[in-house]
Design an enzyme around this catalytic site. Structure first.
Site: not given
Ligand code: NAD
Length: 392
Positions: A49, A75, A111-112, A139, A235, A244, A274
């Site tokens: 989140c 975090e 850790d989720a 996540l 990817y 995925k 980004v």
């Molecule tokens: P991000 O790195 O911004 O966020 C990751 C989140 O996961 C954070 O809140 C972090 O605290 C949490 N997290 C990580 N490990 C954890 C753990 N062990 N326990 C609890 N929390 C944990 O990533 P994002 O880019 O927002 O990615 C989120 C989802 O969206 C992913 O599935 C990603 O593949 C997908 N996605 C991302 C993009 C992109 O371009 N960034 C595009 C499409 C889909």
């Protein structure tokens, strides 16, 4: 402390509390301007989140629907000498905004993937929320420890099948160059699926359902990126793409397994943006910079909050949303359409270090990258001494 960005390769090792608060505030304002969602979830659990798409999901739920939100993230808090992580400060800022608006918000930091965090979550839902009607699984993690065996798995970012040679942009050296990526072996593929595939999402739903805290007709979504030819080698047709694909398996299994409570499980494909997760993937900084330029020129650029508000307002919470052939929700249609992809493909071969700024929007990419950590906001005075010891 006076906080200036400490960028090391594709990460920034510190964060600015005031800038992170501005970033959250901007997203809150965006959602408020759009108005209330047409369908409103009441009790929302967001796993992941604190940054990126998960944070946008939480903000949209709270400020677009007045929902109670429970967030899970991993975090680091600040110390005497070091700043907290951006996700820490974002969460503190979100709590402050929610409190001001009279909205329930609680966050569990840990850790989720582990059993204790799932236990704590269930306890808190029972105590404060009753039943959850929306579970967002967002996540992004490079590693996961299996909660039953204790075995640790690490994900890999490698092509599957043939090795790949691709153009990329090195964000540290600021050069466009070719990289060769060795193809992954079966262990690396399996481990990446174990970390970023659907197993943990299924475990969450199983535990929540067994505890009786999922509402009838609860909706859940995990997020994916599909992309097109330019990103497929690293990817879609790579280890992360295999993980995925496993989400598609998991969503089908969840829909079947929890049909009796009317659970709807989706995988949503979102636009490339980004985030801390995407900046770590080779080729993505180059692709995103060119894609941003093209989409900004065509006035169809969107960031995380625009994507998520659009998802929540037009697809996710609808009775019968439009699905693609693989039964996914698609928010990436503009990025992946032939016109936009054709324009990016036309530029791709001619990009060099010298003309990158002109052909691509690296400036936009870099500003967005710095903003992830609370830097590069015009309305923040970065020479000012600020208290890094922010909490929620
Ligand atoms: P991000 O790195 O911004 O966020 C990751 C989140 O996961 C954070 O809140 C972090 O605290 C949490 N997290 C990580 N490990 C954890 C753990 N062990 N326990 C609890 N929390 C944990 O990533 P994002 O880019 O927002 O990615 C989120 C989802 O969206 C992913 O599935 C990603 O593949 C997908 N996605 C991302 C993009 C992109 O371009 N960034 C595009 C499409 C889909």
């Amino acid at each position: 402390m006076v906080i200036k960005p400490k960028v090391r390769g594709f990460i920034c090792t510190n964060a600015h509390p005031v800038g992170c608060a501005v970033s959250v505030q901007e997203q809150v304002e965006y959602v408020k301007q759009q108005g209330e969602l047409s369908n409103k979830p009441k009790n929302v659990l967001v796993i992941g989140c604190s940054t990126g798409y998960g944070l946008a999901s939480r903000i949209t739920s709270a400020f677009g629907a007045g929902a109670k939100t429970l967030g899970i993230c991993f975090e680091k808090p600040p110390t005497e000498r070091k700043t907290g992580t951006a996700g820490w400060y974002n969460t503190a800022a979100f709590h402050q905004q929610a409190e001001q608006a009279g909205l329930y918000a609680k966050t569990i930091n840990g850790d989720a993937f582990s059993h204790p965090i799932k236990d704590q979550t269930i306890e808190m839902i029972k105590l404060d929320m009753g039943k959850i009607d929306l579970v967002i699984y967002s996540l992004a993690s490079p590693r996961r420890t299996d909660p039953d065996t204790g075995e640790a798995y690490v994900s890999t970012l490698k092509p599957v099948g043939e090795p790949v040679v691709s153009k990329t942009f090195d964000t540290s050296k600021k050069i466009v160059h070719e990289i060769s990526l060795e193809s992954a072996n079966q262990d690396e593929i399996d481990n990446t699926i174990k970390v970023m595939g659907g197993e943990d999402w299924e475990l969450w739903i199983k535990r929540l359902s067994e505890a009786g805290v999922l509402a009838e007709n609860c909706v859940t979504s995990s997020y994916t990126y599909i992309g097109k030819e330019l990103t497929q080698p690293i990817y879609g047709h790579a280890t992360i793409g295999k993980a995925k694909e496993d989400l598609d398996r998991a969503s089908a299994s969840l829909n079947k397994g929890y049909a009796s409570i009317g659970l709807k499980a989706y995988v949503t494909s979102l636009k490339a943006v980004v985030t801390q997760a995407s900046s770590a993937i080779p080729v993505m900084p180059l692709y995103i910079s060119l894609m941003y330029q093209v989409m900004k020129d065509e006035s169809c650029h969107e960031g995380v909050i625009e994507q998520i508000y659009g998802l929540f307002n037009t697809l996710l919470l609808e009775e019968n949303p439009k699905l693609d052939d693989t039964k996914r929700l698609r928010m990436d249609g503009v990025e992946t359409n032939d016109y936009i992809q054709g324009k990016i493909k036309a530029i791709w071969p001619s990009v060099t270090t010298e003309n990158f700024d002109e052909l691509g929007d690296y400036n936009g990419y870099n500003q967005d990258f710095l903003k992830l950590f609370g830097f590069a906001f015009d309305n923040v005075d970065y020479d000012q001494d600020v208290d890094q010891q922010v909490s929620w």
